[in-house]
Design an enzyme around this catalytic site. Structure first.
Site, PDB file in Angstrom:
ATOM      1  N   ILE A 713       2.037  -7.118   3.214  1.00  0.00           N
ATOM      2  CA  ILE A 713       1.911  -7.225   4.685  1.00  0.00           C
ATOM      3  C   ILE A 713       0.628  -7.906   5.110  1.00  0.00           C
ATOM      4  CG2 ILE A 713       3.368  -5.234   5.190  1.00  0.00           C
ATOM      5  CD1 ILE A 713       0.862  -3.547   5.506  1.00  0.00           C
ATOM      6  N   GLY A 714      -0.222  -8.281   4.161  1.00  0.00           N
ATOM      7  CA  GLY A 714      -1.452  -8.966   4.551  1.00  0.00           C
ATOM      8  C   GLY A 714      -2.265  -9.367   3.345  1.00  0.00           C
ATOM      9  N   GLY A 716      -6.511 -10.735   2.332  1.00  0.00           N
ATOM     10  CA  GLY A 716      -7.867 -10.971   2.807  1.00  0.00           C
ATOM     11  C   GLY A 716      -8.719 -11.592   1.734  1.00  0.00           C
ATOM     12  N   PHE A 718     -10.760 -10.226  -0.310  1.00  0.00           N
ATOM     13  CA  PHE A 718     -10.975  -9.472  -1.531  1.00  0.00           C
ATOM     14  C   PHE A 718      -9.718  -8.873  -2.134  1.00  0.00           C
ATOM     15  CE2 PHE A 718     -15.002  -8.844   0.956  1.00  0.00           C
ATOM     16  CZ  PHE A 718     -15.706  -9.828   0.264  1.00  0.00           C
ATOM     17  N   GLY A 719      -8.547  -9.168  -1.574  1.00  0.00           N
ATOM     18  CA  GLY A 719      -7.340  -8.622  -2.166  1.00  0.00           C
ATOM     19  C   GLY A 719      -6.154  -8.688  -1.231  1.00  0.00           C
ATOM     20  N   VAL A 721      -2.809  -6.441   0.877  1.00  0.00           N
ATOM     21  CA  VAL A 721      -2.422  -5.186   1.515  1.00  0.00           C
ATOM     22  C   VAL A 721      -0.905  -5.055   1.433  1.00  0.00           C
ATOM     23  CG1 VAL A 721      -2.493  -3.782   3.595  1.00  0.00           C
ATOM     24  CG2 VAL A 721      -4.393  -5.343   3.084  1.00  0.00           C
ATOM     25  N   LYS A 735      -4.525  -1.163   0.260  1.00  0.00           N
ATOM     26  CA  LYS A 735      -5.344  -2.363   0.065  1.00  0.00           C
ATOM     27  C   LYS A 735      -5.807  -2.394  -1.386  1.00  0.00           C
ATOM     28  CE  LYS A 735      -9.501  -4.628   1.885  1.00  0.00           C
ATOM     29  NZ  LYS A 735     -10.600  -4.501   2.892  1.00  0.00           N
ATOM     30  N   ASP A 839     -17.688  -7.359  11.187  1.00  0.00           N
ATOM     31  CA  ASP A 839     -16.581  -8.317  11.054  1.00  0.00           C
ATOM     32  C   ASP A 839     -15.461  -7.992  12.038  1.00  0.00           C
ATOM     33  OD1 ASP A 839     -15.335 -10.566  10.060  1.00  0.00           O
ATOM     34  OD2 ASP A 839     -14.429  -9.548   8.360  1.00  0.00           O
TER      35      ASP A 839
END
Length: 1001
Positions: A713-714, A716, A718-719, A721, A735, A839
């Site tokens: 579902i996502g 980023g 660093f990895g 999700v 995550k 962030d």
């Protein structure tokens, strides 16, 4: 021996006494001179002069202090009487020793960057007549000690960060003529004692947080010339006593919560009034005819109220009038002479602005409109119900730069005389019933930036003369009956950078190769026409394109390979054409969030990566010869070459490979078993074991179907999700950190550390931090959160095709803004150790089923101790935010602070209102999201600046726009360039809650 006579003795005695007095006075003067000298040096020691050789360079021992720059002394006592250091680029704090300059009469330090509190010692300046500290960054309260400056006549402390109330003790300052406290954060009500300072000539308290009502006794100020109370939270009606202030030349009450109607005699009470500002309140009723008696008026602002009825005012006597604004009211009656008031305005020969946007005027625009001031720059009658033709006399307004007639019922042709308006920069005629052709004379408008002719009944071809408009940025011709080919001259208007929309017409022929000239264009829409031929390869030169809509034509051939250079493309719609060939794999590498290839003749195997990995991002319906792709697209399997399977060599290779793989799996299992005995999965060592529930790697693997792409579902820095279901918990978001990425481990530790002890309704709830060994013996780290079903804010602000139909209205956006502000206020001021998020951006804000916002992703968070600065235990990565949202001081190497989060929030709020990312390619050449959003204060710019979804709100237009403007104001205040000028999140929450209470009362 001679003896002195009695008279002579008395003479010498008097002479001796006089000499003694002279010595005492001289000694005292020298002593007092030294006091002034020391006080000035003390002031210099607290002042920073960034220019080095600036105003204070002469403040040294090489000359007497009376000769120092900005210092003036009295001739008799050589004491300092005036300090004038306005606009000298100075900063620092104001030394308490300023109170020792007891002969000082005037202190001018305005327009610098002094900060800190105004020292109480300033009250010792009992001779002070003028104090000017405006346009600095002073903080704290207004010192009560100023009430001891009994000679004070003019007090200027506006444009600072002062808080609290105006001290009641100021009632003793009986000589005050001017009080200027605007642009601060002052609270309470407008003090009643102000009405007792009968010498007062000017009182300016605008842009504060004053509430309550306007005190009735202000009507006692017979000498008052200027009253400024705008941009506060003042309610109630205008007290009748105010109509006694016959000397007023400025009355500014805008941006408050005032209500009631204006009395019939209103215009008779202010014979000297030049500036009247009543906009953005809740006034009702008819505008009194007596307004026509304000013969000195230069600016009249009635916009964003609820005035109604026929406008009967005769403006012919207002010969000094420059600006007249009725926007966002309900004026109009439907009478045949509805627009007769324009006739009386022809006498106002200096009129510069006339705007009646969003009212109920229903009449015909008379020919006399051409007799309005030739100095007119801004003429906007948009969003009424005006009908009939646009009179050719409109061409007489030769200096107009904005002409707005959109959202009316005009019929007939666009008059060719429009070509005489050679200073025109913005022309809005959309949403009418105009017919005929676009006049060739449109090419005479060489200064034109924005041209809106959409949603009419225009026919014929697009005139090639439009190529002369070499400053065009926006061009909208959609929803007409235009035909013929697209003139190549249009594509040679290289200034087109934001939008070109020719959709829903009958344009035919091929796309000219000159399309490649539009190198700066962000959005191109030529959909739903009759275009044929191939997509020109030169389209690859349009390197700024983010959205390309070519659907609903008759284009043929393949997708040109050159399109792989459109690296910024996010939306591509080629559906409903006759395109063929294989779908090129380079589309996998583009940053597409929406790709529509439906109903063409594509064939072959569908790629699997990029947008093709997400069924919500890609559509390929109606291409019967496509195969493969991810399972959710439900395409048939691609045929396999049977010779491969029946080759003896291939069979041997497959069997051999299978055996090798089996052996490797067996070895890996044994290694894992041996390691597992030595090292069982553990929770993160930096956290107490009881902080989170324990979840194993195997459980997470099962919960996500083996970390299937269907659960992704996502993603980023660093990895990834994944969504999943854990037996003992239910739906979760997981995550998974890719520890190969630099900073991933520190991000993991920072997030677990930040979230382990905090709980707040508007923060994403972390269920556990997992630190263990996976089945291959590799280190595995993951964070498990509650799953929030409505995804992140990014998808709501910038929806794909699948979410574009979902409503995200103004009340919802306001609630989200409050939720996020509440979360930051909690992190900054209510945690035992303050936390800086570092962030904040839409993708890090998640929405639950009730659309409640939750701030998440604390991978860059920093723990902050105000006494020692950033915690060494928090993330020490060099990354300090995301481009567009990160505070400008971070780019200069400044330490992170809660003010950086406030800046990010301000940008986020402006993005929520405009629908524009801060990195939008339209923001070039000095234009950014702050000054773009700031155009909302111009009233009629709201329809261009704000996200169109918001403008469809059911809220009454005038009220809606006042809410929008108030929210934009908060966004601008949070995103000030200087950190010390930004609001605190506590104040943001309070201001937004007040807007919400007003919206739902």
């Amino acid at each position: 021996m001679h003896t002195l006579t009695i008279p002579k003795m008395r003479f010498w005695l008097v002479l001796q006494q006089l000499a003694l007095i002279i010595i005492i006075i001289t000694t005292d003067a020298l002593k007092n001179n030294e006091t002034d000298h020391a006080a000035l040096l003390a002031m210099k020691s607290k002042t920073l002069d960034p220019f080095g050789g600036g105003a204070l360079s002469s403040w040294n021992e090489s000359s007497h202090f009376c000769n120092w720059e900005g210092v003036f002394c009295g001739k008799r006592h050589k004491r300092v009487t005036l300090i004038y250091l306005s606009s000298s680029g100075l900063s620092g704090t104001l030394s308490p020793h300023v109170g020792n300059l007891t002969f000082l009469r005037r202190l001018w330090l305005n327009n610098n960057t002094f900060h800190g509190e105004i020292p109480n010692e300033i009250g010792g300046l009992y001779r002070l007549k003028v104090l000017s500290l405006s346009s600095n960054s002073f903080q704290g309260r207004i010192p009560v000690s100023l009430s001891r400056c009994s000679s004070l006549m003019r007090l200027f402390i506006g444009y600072n960060n002062l808080v609290g109330t105006i001290p009641e003790e100021f009632s003793s300052l009986s000589m005050l003529k001017v009080i200027v406290v605007h642009e601060n954060n002052l609270t309470g009500g407008i003090p009643k004692f102000v009405g007792n300072i009968t010498s007062l000539e000017s009182f300016s308290a605008a842009n504060n947080l004053f509430g309550g009502t306007i005190p009735n006794n202000l009507g006692q100020l017979k000498n008052l010339l200027q009253l400024g109370l705008s941009n506060n939270q003042i309610s109630g009606t205008i007290p009748s006593s105010l109509y006694n202030l016959s000397n007023l030349n400025v009355l500014s009450l805008s941006f408050n919560n005032l209500h009631g109607s204006l009395p019939p005699y209103f215009g008779n009470m202010f014979p000297h009034l030049e500036l009247l500002q009543l906009q953005v309140n809740n006034f009702t009723g008819q505008l009194p005819n007596s307004i026509g008696n304000l013969t000195k008026a230069k600016e009249l602002c009635f916009d964003s109220n609820d005035f109604s009825g026929k406008l009967k005012v005769d403006f012919s006597k207002l010969v000094n009038l420059l600006r007249l604004n009725f926007n966002f009211n309900n004026l109009g009656s439907g009478d045949f002479d509805e627009m007769h008031f324009l006739e009386s305005l022809t006498n106002c020969s200096d009129l510069d602005l006339l705007s009646t946007v969003r009212n109920q005027f229903r009449g015909v625009l008379p020919d006399s409109v051409g007799n309005l001031s030739s100095n007119m720059h801004h003429f906007n009658l948009a969003a009424n119900q005006l009908h009939g033709r646009i009179p050719p006399t409109i061409g007489n307004l030769v200096n107009v730069s904005l002409l707005g007639l959109a959202y009316n019922r005009f019929t007939g042709p666009i008059p060719s005389t429009i070509g005489r308006l050679q200073k025109l920069q913005r022309l809005t005629l959309f949403e009418n019933q105009l017919s005929g052709t676009i006049p060739e004379s449109i090419g005479n408008l060489s200064l034109m930036n924005e041209l809106y002719l959409s949603n009419n009944n225009l026919e014929g071809t697009i005139p090639s003369s439009i190529g002369n408009c070499q400053r065009l940025v926006f061009l909208r011709l959609e929803q007409n009956n235009l035909s013929g080919t697209i003139p190549k001259e249009l594509f040679q208007v290289s200034s087109l950078s934001i939008l070109l929309n020719l959709s829903h017409n009958h344009l035919s022929g091929p796309l000219p190769s000159e399309i490649g000239e539009l190198k700066s264009l962000t959005l191109l829409d030529i959909s739903n026409n009759d275009l044929s031929g191939e997509i020109p390869s030169r389209i690859s030169s349009c390197t700024s394109l983010e959205s390309l809509f070519l659907q609903g034509n008759m284009l043929q051939g393949s997708i040109p390979k050159s399109m792989e250079f459109l690296r910024g493309l996010k939306i591509l719609d080629l559906s409903r054409n006759n395109l063929s060939g294989e779908i090129p794999t380079f589309l996998e590498k583009l940053s597409l969030i929406n790709l529509n290839l439906s109903f063409n003749n594509f064939n072959g195997e569908l790629p699997l990566q990029g947008p093709f990995a997400n069924s919500n991002a890609v559509s390929v319906y109606g291409n019967d010869r496509l195969c493969g792709g991810i399972p959710s697209l439900q395409l048939p399997r691609c045929p396999v070459n049977s010779n491969f399977f029946f080759s003896s060599k291939r069979i041997f290779a497959i069997v051999g490979a299978s055996i090798i793989i089996g052996i490797l799996i067996l070895i890996s299992s044994m290694v894992f078993y041996l390691r597992k005995r030595k090292r069982e999965p553990t929770t993160l060592e930096l956290l107490p074991k009881e902080s989170f529930v324990h979840v194993s790697y195997g459980e997470l693997l099962n919960a996500t179907d083996g970390f299937s792409s269907n659960n992704l579902i996502g993603a980023g820095s660093f990895g990834f999700v994944y969504s999943g279901v854990l037996d003992q918990i239910g739906d979760v978001a997981i995550k998974v950190l890719n520890l190969v990425n630099r900073g991933a481990m520190r991000s993991f530790m920072a997030e677990c550390k930040a979230l382990k002890d905090i709980r707040h309704r508007n923060l994403v709830k972390i269920i556990t931090c997992c630190s263990s060994i996976d089945f291959q013996g590799n280190e595995f780290k993951a964070l498990v959160y509650e799953l929030l079903v409505n995804g992140n804010l990014e998808k709501w602000l910038h929806p794909s095709q699948e979410t574009s139909r979902l409503e995200f209205n103004l009340p919802q956006r306001l609630s989200v803004a409050i939720d996020v502000a509440s979360a930051l206020d909690y992190l900054h001021f209510q945690c035992e150790t303050p936390i800086i998020h570092c962030d904040l951006k839409p993708s890090n804000i998640l929405l639950d089923q009730q659309m409640v916002a939750h701030v998440g992703d604390f991978g860059l968070a920093r723990l902050y101790n105000p006494e020692i600065g950033i915690s060494h235990h928090s993330s020490s990565m060099g990354v300090i935010g995301t481009v567009g949202y990160a505070a400008p001081e971070y780019g200069l190497g400044s330490e992170m602070s809660i003010k950086g989060d406030v800046y990010s929030y301000g940008i986020l709020l402006l993005e929520m209102l405009t629908g524009k990312r801060p990195t939008d390619l339209m923001f070039t050449g000095g234009l950014n999201i702050r000054n773009f959003a700031g155009q909302a204060f111009a009233g009629e710019a709201i329809e261009i600046v704000m996200d169109p979804t918001i403008l469809q709100s059911d809220t009454a237009t005038g009220q809606r726009d006042s809410y929008l403007i108030a929210m934009v104001k908060i966004g601008l205040a949070c995103s000030e360039e200087l950190p010390q000028n930004r609001m605190s999140m506590t104040n943001v929450v309070r201001e937004l809650q007040l807007i919400k209470e007003t919206m739902f009362k």
